[in-house]
Each structure stands twice: as structure tokens, then as C-alpha cells.
Scaffold this motif. Structure first.
Motif, PDB file in Angstrom:
ATOM      1  N   ARG A 297       0.821  -1.213   0.000  1.00 19.74           N
ATOM      2  CA  ARG A 297       0.000   0.000   0.000  1.00 19.74           C
ATOM      3  C   ARG A 297       0.858   1.268   0.000  1.00 19.74           C
ATOM      4  NH1 ARG A 297      -2.402   0.626   4.598  1.00 19.74           N
ATOM      5  NH2 ARG A 297      -1.476  -1.141   5.681  1.00 19.74           N
ATOM      6  N   ARG A 298       2.185   1.056  -0.042  1.00 22.46           N
ATOM      7  CA  ARG A 298       3.102   2.202   0.045  1.00 22.46           C
ATOM      8  C   ARG A 298       2.775   3.020   1.296  1.00 22.46           C
ATOM      9  NH1 ARG A 298       4.437  -0.401  -3.919  1.00 22.46           N
ATOM     10  NH2 ARG A 298       4.984   0.363  -5.981  1.00 22.46           N
ATOM     11  N   SER A 299       2.868   2.364   2.414  1.00 22.23           N
ATOM     12  CA  SER A 299       2.418   2.986   3.648  1.00 22.23           C
ATOM     13  C   SER A 299       3.559   3.068   4.651  1.00 22.23           C
ATOM     14  CB  SER A 299       1.271   2.161   4.245  1.00 22.23           C
ATOM     15  OG  SER A 299       0.724   2.829   5.357  1.00 22.23           O
ATOM     16  N   GLY A 300       3.789   4.266   5.204  1.00 20.15           N
ATOM     17  CA  GLY A 300       4.775   4.391   6.270  1.00 20.15           C
ATOM     18  C   GLY A 300       5.882   5.352   5.902  1.00 20.15           C
TER      19      GLY A 300
ATOM     20  N   LEU B 233       8.188   8.857   2.209  1.00 20.32           N
ATOM     21  CA  LEU B 233       6.890   8.823   2.883  1.00 20.32           C
ATOM     22  C   LEU B 233       5.856   8.179   1.972  1.00 20.32           C
ATOM     23  CD1 LEU B 233       6.950  12.523   4.156  1.00 20.32           C
ATOM     24  CD2 LEU B 233       7.365  10.482   5.557  1.00 20.32           C
ATOM     25  N   GLY B 234       4.973   7.365   2.550  1.00 18.04           N
ATOM     26  CA  GLY B 234       3.903   6.755   1.769  1.00 18.04           C
ATOM     27  C   GLY B 234       2.569   6.960   2.473  1.00 18.04           C
ATOM     28  N   ASP B 235       1.535   7.266   1.699  1.00 20.93           N
ATOM     29  CA  ASP B 235       0.244   7.600   2.329  1.00 20.93           C
ATOM     30  C   ASP B 235      -0.654   6.389   2.530  1.00 20.93           C
ATOM     31  OD1 ASP B 235      -0.610   7.042  -0.207  1.00 20.93           O
ATOM     32  OD2 ASP B 235      -1.466   9.023  -0.606  1.00 20.93           O
ATOM     33  N   GLY B 236      -0.195   5.221   2.098  1.00 16.69           N
ATOM     34  CA  GLY B 236      -1.024   4.037   2.262  1.00 16.69           C
ATOM     35  C   GLY B 236      -2.050   3.877   1.158  1.00 16.69           C
ATOM     36  N   LYS B 237      -2.024   4.794   0.203  1.00 14.85           N
ATOM     37  CA  LYS B 237      -2.931   4.694  -0.946  1.00 14.85           C
ATOM     38  C   LYS B 237      -2.130   4.593  -2.235  1.00 14.85           C
ATOM     39  CE  LYS B 237      -6.411   7.538   1.328  1.00 14.85           C
ATOM     40  NZ  LYS B 237      -6.849   8.932   1.448  1.00 14.85           N
TER      41      LYS B 237
ATOM     42  N   VAL C  78       0.780  10.332   6.411  1.00 11.91           N
ATOM     43  CA  VAL C  78       1.688   9.190   6.303  1.00 11.91           C
ATOM     44  C   VAL C  78       0.926   7.981   6.817  1.00 11.91           C
ATOM     45  CG1 VAL C  78       3.801   8.155   7.197  1.00 11.91           C
ATOM     46  CG2 VAL C  78       3.781  10.553   6.497  1.00 11.91           C
ATOM     47  N   GLY C  79       0.813   6.969   5.988  1.00 13.96           N
ATOM     48  CA  GLY C  79      -0.009   5.812   6.336  1.00 13.96           C
ATOM     49  C   GLY C  79       0.593   4.984   7.455  1.00 13.96           C
ATOM     50  N   SER C  80      -0.267   4.347   8.214  1.00 18.96           N
ATOM     51  CA  SER C  80       0.233   3.452   9.261  1.00 18.96           C
ATOM     52  C   SER C  80       0.348   2.045   8.670  1.00 18.96           C
ATOM     53  CB  SER C  80      -0.703   3.462  10.462  1.00 18.96           C
ATOM     54  OG  SER C  80      -1.881   2.758  10.136  1.00 18.96           O
TER      55      SER C  80
END
Ligand SMILES: [Fe+2]
Lengths: 745, 101
Positions: free
Chosen positions: A114-117, A131-135, A194-196
Motif C-alpha cells: 500500500r506504500r504505507s509508512g 513517505l507513503g500515504d497508504g494509498k 503518512v499511512g500506518s
């Protein structure tokens, strides 16, 4: 090679079980347990000698590919504190060794799908925050300042969830005028958040999936004092966090990891109140000097706070971690010896060697001490592919068999303590929980001299072959057994026979052998350059050994100043000679010269005509040249050779029986620990130190030592169907040593 | 090792000595030449692949890059180590001197 494997143990007693792990890229393979006698393919020699031993394990198995994931890192399991971060600050001290080698993760909390974190990384040679937003959206903020290799930096990044601002700090600890490697960047990002994720926190790498082979962004270099906080910290607070957690930051800190804790272990300790502990994976180097090393202390035990760095390498490997394919419970009636699981699939073949020890109380009088610590030090060495010196050392083109070709291509199988990591730092740890493809029968080594070209394990099969051919009853035991069992392992034996190159010894091994000698045990030193390096075995992790290449001695890399103490034990590393225990103390002779082209014969010296040594030369003529033949370089004295030297510990009553002095080529050179002032004339045709001295001396309580002082010696044993003077001398000595009659009462 | 010594036509005398005995005791003059050619760093360095152990050797060449396969010259096959040594000496001699050895 389409088939490779390893075992969980190096030796077992009857009733004990060995497990075998196999990588087979073919549908099926056949496994057979064989007793190994001789592994030399040379048609001039005895040939391959092995006997299939019927066991329930001997059958056909389904093949499956198993791979190795190399690269070391620290893993901190996920926790609510780590998972719930919205804003954060991450910081560390950093010493990158290959900043230009792709993207490398310093600290990562990342979920790839998810490209998260987030991940603090080196990208394009610069510090960056990923940085990844989880989307699926990723944004990278970079300092755009090139990091220098092998320089300390303070690095940090923070992210403010409210303002969406990312901030980066890249601060060199040394200023070089005209060099611009400092950077501070603040940038508003486009990401909504920033996604968890539920991934582990990692130092030194990032994982792009759960399976093996998904380890990515492997970092090369040192990380010291990583910290994580749950909000944006001011620069001054970051500074305070370097040395502890002040009261006003207790609410903010998520973790402050102190790598100087438990240096001998794989544990990684979070000294913050949150106790987010973790562990190292694939054995990155510890006991490494940190950013604050002053040079006043050389010992991590004395100033642990200056040894808070871990050195990560993208080619570190400890336990291959393969699934078990079959196991063998050693049958009660299987006699002690050298064995292997022979794996075959069509024309593909590999062997997994192991030792069967005798049942307790069933020991014979003679034991062959297989130098498995030395095999581990050399495990999967790449000297001929990594360094240009091999052809110079050996005076001939380097030969490559299928095993060497495979190792060159499969770097994930890990290096030896002769290799350097991809970043040029020395490999100080070696594991046997991976296929060791140069510890194999049939293997040809560039180090092995003209002729059979055997080194270490396969060269040692010249000894087992001779023992079998001569009809001696013998047990086989290993270095690792000696390390863990001590004197009790040796006590039942009248005679211990060494391997051709027993170079590496732990304190436990050294003390046990000395105690054995002092209580009347007899040692036949069938090789050279023995009892040379001090090593340490890991206190918790099986099959793992450490070597620090300190100070002097023939060595293919040098430990950095301040990194001379073993991380596994805290013991000082390096040559035993530099710790008051030169090989001459144990063997009467010690490493003096090396060359790897051709070997030389010995000639008798006055010592050989003394009555005390008469038994050695029974049946040998007064002027007889000894060993002007053989499979290893065509002579009995060669490759690495040892000399007697009273100043280094050769006992004063030692009889020097024969020497090879004057017979060697100029490829042979005096070892570097003898060189204080360099002068011309260090080669074999000129220098008196280039020689193998055969010696004999009596030890307390009726024992004795005989030393061939040459790695090539065993290669001459089978000449002329074992009817030759090298075989005769060895036979004479062994017969007498097996006779319990004390040498001196 | 990168050596400073430059092989030239003045070294011609050692060619015959090498061809007579590629491995073993050598004169100082031959050894000096061998230090140059055998001391080449790993990039493009010739090695011998044991295609049939102790029977057949195939010329190979290292790339100098970790993990890259050893290049194999399948048409350069030798029945003895000495023959291989002589052929590779000839190639390197030509490279260093620009002449035929
Ligand atoms: Fe060695």
C-alpha cells in the motif's frame, strides 16, 4: 550447481540426529550417506574413495529450490506505539560506506503493497525521507547533498502530520572546507498523511514483502544511536536524545536504542521506558567503534558507550534457515569417521560432510582432529575472484571448479573470513549454517599448489585415505567438539593427529590441547600454519565463529584500529603469537613462510641421528632425500611452512630432524610478522626463514610431539602406493606414539 | 597489484625459459616479468575453468565485478595446465609488448 545443502551439526555421536537442508532445482534427487576416504580427483593419486553406508535416509527425495537472503539488519517487532505514529522524528548517527550503491534504508517502518509508512534512507547518495500515504502515493524529500563514504554524520528527519511538513538534517561531524555535504531541508509534502502499517521497525534495510528475497534497500555502513519520537523535535532536543532521555522528552520518545548493550548477543536494547527491544538478523558486526570513539580505549568492554555502532553489510549471512529435507539418526554401529550425505540428481552433485564421533566410552586410541574451525574461517572464500593476488601467490593460473564458479555468482551464500564485504570491510564472522561449497570432496582450490590443488577439507582426505590404507583404527573428532567438550574429548586418546592446516583456535581449544599434552597425550602435527589465529564462538548462536585480523600476521584484510576485541566474547583477537602463545609453544614450530606453486623435499639434519629420534627414521637412509614427490606441488614441504624458533617457544630439548631450507622458489616469502625492516632477499632461494622444520620433542608425563610443519606433507603419503619415505616416517611416528610406553618417565 | 616495471623486447630471453617450465623455479628476470603479468587486477584476468577435472581446462576471464559469471572461451580448451600457461603467457606478452611472443 543445481543442488546444494548443509547440515545443522558438524558432528554427531551414534544415536544423535543430523538434519539436512537441501536446495534442489530439479524435481528429484537421491541422497546416500557415504563414508569419505579420499576426495582427490587427481588421476595421479588414490582417486575418489567413498563407501555407501546403508541407512534409512538413503533414498530419493522430492527436490525444491531453497534460497538464501543475505543482508543484515535490526528488527524491532511492531507495537501500538510504533503503529500509531502520526507525526514523528527519527534520528541516528551514520557512517555510510557505499552511499552511491542504490537506495539504502537507515530506519524503516514500511509496508510496500500500500506504500504505507516512512523510511529514512540514502537515495542517490543523499539523505532522504521516503513517505507513503497508504494509498499508493510516495513522496521523497532529499537533502540533495552528497554524503561522503566513511564519514560520520548526524542524520534526522521529522514529519508534522498537521502541517504536512517534512524536515531533514544531514550534519557532517567533520568539516572539510570546499566540501559541501551538510544539508537542512524543510518541505511541505503533497501527501494527505503518512499511512500506518503493521510492519516491523527495521534498521539497515526495508522489507517489500513477507517472503524470502523481499529484503530490500540493504544498507552498508554503521548506524549508531537510532532514536524515534512521536512528534517533531527541535534540533536541540535531538541533541539531548543522543545521550539519554531528559524528563521533558519522556512523553515524546518512542525508542532510544543502545547498540552498546549486549554486544556479545543478537539482542538490541531500547533503553527508553517503552522497552521496544529487538534483535539483529544475519549478524551485522558489533563491538564496532561509534561516532564518539576517542581513541583512548581500544576495548569495547572498557568504554562501551564509545562502541554503540553496528556495521551492516548487504552480504552478511548467518543461518540460511532452509526447511529440513531429511534427517539421519546415526546408527549405533556406525564407526567414527568422516561421512557425507551425497546428493545426486542426474549429473548434478553435492556432498554435505559431517563427522561421526565415537560413542562415549568406545573411543579408539587414535583420533584425527578435523580442523573445522579453520574450514569455517575459509568457508566459501572468494580470494581468486575478489582479489588479483591469487595468481601471484600461487605462481600459476587460478583453477575454477564448479563450486568456485557457483560461489562467484551466488554472493548470497556469504563470504569467508578471508573475504571483504561488498563495501570493503573485512568479514569477521563465519557461519556453517549455509552450504560451504569449498568444504567438499572433489573440490579443487586455487590455494592447493600445482598438482591435486587441494586445500583444507579435501586436502585432509589425504590423511583419512592414508589411515585407511595403512589399516589404522581411528576416530574423527572436530574443533567444535574440542571447543565445547574440552580436555574430556581428548583424554581417551593416546594420539591426536592434526589436519593439514589447523590454523584457528579458541581459548578453550588451545587450553584443552595444552592440557592434553601436559598429561602425556601425543600430538602429530600433520600440517602447518597451525594454532595461529585466535577465534571466538558465539555464546548463543550455534555454528558461528569470529576472527579479528589484528596487528600482524598474513591476512587478507586488517581489523580497524579500536576493533581488535571479539564481539562474541570480549577477548582480544588476532594472532596467538601476540598473546604469548606462538605456535612453537604447542607444536615446536610455527608459521614462517608461504608460497603456493611447488613444494620442496626435506633433508635430514643432525637431530635426526640422535638416539631419541631413531624410531622416526627407521628404514630411512642417512642421506635420503625426504619427500621429493607428492600430489601437492610435487614435494612434501610446501604451501605454508613452519620453523623451529626457541625465542618463540620451541622447547629447548627439541630435535630438529629435517628441513626444506633452500629448496623453495621465490614465490615463497617470509611471513609479514617477521618483518620489522624490509630488505631484499625475502624469497625461498635466499632467505633462511623460508623452510619447513620437521621436529620431535618429549612432553611431560611421557608424551611427545612430532611436527611435519608443512601443509603439503599429507599429499606425499600415497606416492608409490604408500611405499615411500614420507609414509614411512609418518607410520614410524604413529606406531611409536600409539605405544603407551612413556618417552620420558 | 599494479606493477611499475614495463615489459619490453629486452625481456625476450625469458620467453623460452617460461615455455620450457611455466610453473616452478624461475630466473629473477623471468620472475620480474611474471610479477607484472600475473599481478594483473581481477578485471579481465584470465583463469582456468576445470571443465573436466585434471583432464581438460577451458580459458576463462574474470569480470572484476562481484557476482558476474566468469567469461568462458569455449574454443580455448587445453589438455594440460602447462599448455594453458603458455597460451596465456603469449596473449599477455603480446598485450604488454605489442609484439608476438
Ligand atoms: Fe590459512
Amino acid at each position: 550447481m543445481k543442488i546444494t545443502g548443509y547440515a545443522d551439526k558438524i558432528s554427531a555421536r551414534p544415536g544423535e540426529t543430523l538434519q539436512f537442508m537441501v536446495n534442489c532445482e530439479r524435481p528429484r534427487y537421491r541422497a546416500d550417506i557415504v563414508r569419505l576416504v579420499c576426495g582427490d580427483l587427481n588421476p595421479e593419486g588414490p582417486g575418489i574413495r567413498e563407501q555407501v553406508v546403508p541407512t534409512p535416509a538413503n533414498k530419493s527425495y522430492k527436490g525444491r529450490a531453497q534460497t538464501i537472503e543475505s543482508g543484515s539488519y535490526v528488527l524491532i517487532p511492531n507495537s501500538p506505539m510504533l503503529q500509531d505514529l502520526k507525526s514523528f522524528t527519527v534520528q541516528a548517527m551514520l557512517w555510510p560506506t557505499m552511499p552511491d550503491k542504490g537506495t539504502q534504508a537507515i530506519v524503516s517502518k514500511w509496508q510496500e503493497r500500500r506504500r504505507s509508512g516512512f523510511a529514512l534512507v540514502i537515495q542517490a547518495g543523499r539523505l532522504a525521507l521516503q513517505l507513503g500515504d497508504g494509498k499508493g502515493n510516495v513522496e521523497v524529500v532529499s537533502t540533495n547533498k552528497q554524503l561522503l563514504a566513511r564519514q560520520w554524520y548526524f542524520v534526522a528527519a521529522s514529519y508534522d502530520a498537521e502541517t504536512r511538513r517534512g524536515t531533514l538534517y544531514q550534519e557532517p561531524q567533520t568539516d572539510y572546507p570546499t566540501v559541501s555535504d551538510a544539508g537542512r531541508v524543510r518541505k511541505k509534502t503533497q501527501l494527505e498523511r503518512v499511512g500506518s502499517n503493521q510492519s516491523a521497525l527495521m534498521f539497515g534495510a526495508l522489507r517489500t514483502g513477507s517472503g524470502r528475497g523481499k529484503l530490500d534497500q540493504k544498507f552498508n555502513g554503521k548506524i549508531d544511536s537510532p532514536r524515534l519520537a512521536n512528534r517533531v523535535l527541535e534540533r536541540a532536543d535531538m541533541e539531548r536524545l543522543k545521550s539519554g532521555v531528559p524528563a521533558h522528552l519522556q512523553q515524546s520518545v518512542v525508542g532510544t536504542w543502545d547498540f552498546s548493550r549486549d554486544i556479545s548477543s543478537i539482542r538490541v536494547t531500547d533503553v527508553s521506558p517503552n522497552r521496544l527491544h529487538g534483535e539483529t538478523v544475519n549478524m551485522p558486526a558489533r563491538g564496532m567503534k561509534g561516532y564518539n570513539w576517542s581513541g583512548e580505549s581500544m576495548d569495547w568492554k572498557q568504554a562501551p558507550e564509545q562502541y554503540g555502532a553496528i556495521h551492516f553489510h548487504d552480504d552478511d549471512v548467518y543461518d540460511a534457515g532452509w526447511e529440513v529435507d531429511f534427517s539421519l539418526t546415526v546408527p549405533a554401529n556406525l564407526k567414527s569417521g568422516l561421512y557425507a550425505a551425497r546428493l545426486r540428481s542426474g549429473s548434478e552433485e553435492d556432498y554435505i560432510p559431517f563427522v561421526v564421533k565415537p560413542a562415549k566410552g568406545k573411543e579408539k586410541k587414535l583420533a584425527f582432529l578435523l580442523p573445522t574451525a579453520s574450514y569455517m574461517a575459509y568457508a566459501n572464500e572468494h580470494m581468486a575472484t575478489n582479489a588479483g593476488m591469487m595468481e601471484l601467490l600461487s605462481g600459476r593460473l587460478a583453477p575454477f571448479d564448479k563450486n568456485s564458479l557457483f560461489l562467484n555468482e551466488h554472493r548470497e551464500y556469504g563470504g569467508s573470513c578471508y573475504d571483504s564485504h561488498s563495501d570493503g570491510s573485512g568479514v569477521c564472522y563465519s557461519s556453517r549454517l549455509r552450504p560451504i561449497l569449498n568444504m567438499r570432496p572433489k573440490h579443487i582450490s586455487a590455494l592447493g599448489g600445482d598438482g591435486s590443488s587441494l586445500w583444507q577439507f579435501n586436502a585432509d582426505t589425504h590423511i583419512t585415505d592414508w589411515l585407511e590404507a595403512q589399516g589404522f583404527d581411528f576416530d574423527v573428532i572436530t574443533d567444535e567438539d574440542l571447543h565445547y567438550e574440552g580436555l574430556a574429548l581428548l583424554k581417551p586418546y593416546q594420539v591426536i593427529l592434526s589436519g593439514t592446516h589447523p590454523e584457528y583456535h579458541s581459548l578453550q581449544m588451545w587450553d584443552a590441547m595444552k592440557a592434553y599434552q601436559n598429561q602425556g597425550g601425543r600430538l602429530m602435527y600433520m600440517g602447518a600454519n597451525g594454532w595461529y589465529w585466535r577465534v571466538a564462538f558465539h555464546p548463543d548462536c550455534p555454528g558461528l565463529m569470529e576472527v579479528r585480523r589484528n596487528e600482524g600476521g598474513i591476512r587478507t584484510w586488517a581489523a580497524e584500529p579500536g576493533e581488535y576485541y571479539h564481539s562474541f566474547t570480549g577477548e582480544y583477537g588476532g594472532l596467538w603469537r601476540n598473546q604469548g602463545r606462538a605456535p612453537q609453544v604447542m607444536l615446536g614450530t610455527g608459521f614462517s613462510a608461504q608460497g603456493f606453486d611447488i613444494s620442496a623435499p626435506y633433508r635430514r639434519l643432525p637431530g635426526s641421528f640422535q638416539a631419541r629420534a631413531a624410531f622416526v627414521f627407521e628404514g630411512i637412509g642417512k642421506d635420503e632425500v625426504i619427500g621429493d614427490f607428492g600430489l601437492i606441488g610435487g614435494g612434501a614441504a610446501g604451501l605454508e611452512i613452519d620453523r623451529a624458533d626457541e625465542r618463540l617457544g620451541t622447547p629447548p630439548h627439541t630435535l630438529v630432524l629435517a628441513t626444506s631450507q633452500g629448496g623453495h622458489t621465490d614465490i615463497y616469502l617470509v611471513v609479514c610478522e617477521e618483518l620489522l625492516v624490509t630488505t631484499p632477499g625475502l624469497g625461498g632461494t635466499e632467505n633462511e626463514l623460508v623452510r619447513a622444520d620437521m621436529v620431535f620433542y618429549e612432553t611431560p608425563s611421557g608424551g611427545a610431539v612430532w611436527s611435519s610443519s608443512s601443509i603439503a606433507w599429507a599429499g606425499s603419503l600415497s606416492h608409490n602406493n604408500y611405499d615411500n619415505n614420507v609414509s614411512r616416517i609418518t607410520h614410524n611416528v604413529l606406531e611409536r606414539f600409539l605405544n603407551p610406553e612413556p618417552f620420558v618417565r | 597489484m599494479h606493477t611499475v616495471y614495463k615489459i619490453s623486447a629486452n625481456d625476450q630471453d625469458v620467453v623460452e625459459e617460461f615455455n620450457a617450465k611455466p610453473i616452478g623455479h624461475h630466473s629473477p628476470a623471468l620472475q620480474r616479468v611474471l610479477n607484472v603479468i600475473r599481478g594483473q587486477p581481477v578485471r579481465d584476468k584470465y583463469v582456468l575453468i576445470c571443465t573436466k577435472p585434471h583432464k581438460e581446462w577451458t580459458l576463462g576471464q574474470l569480470t572484476g565485478e562481484r557476482g558476474k559469471p566468469v567469461r568462458m572461451f569455449k574454443d580455448q580448451v587445453f589438455g594440460s595446465v602447462e599448455d594453458a600457461e603458455r597460451e596465456i603467457f603469449r596473449r599477455r606478452w603480446n598485450l604488454h609488448t605489442g609484439t608476438k611472443g
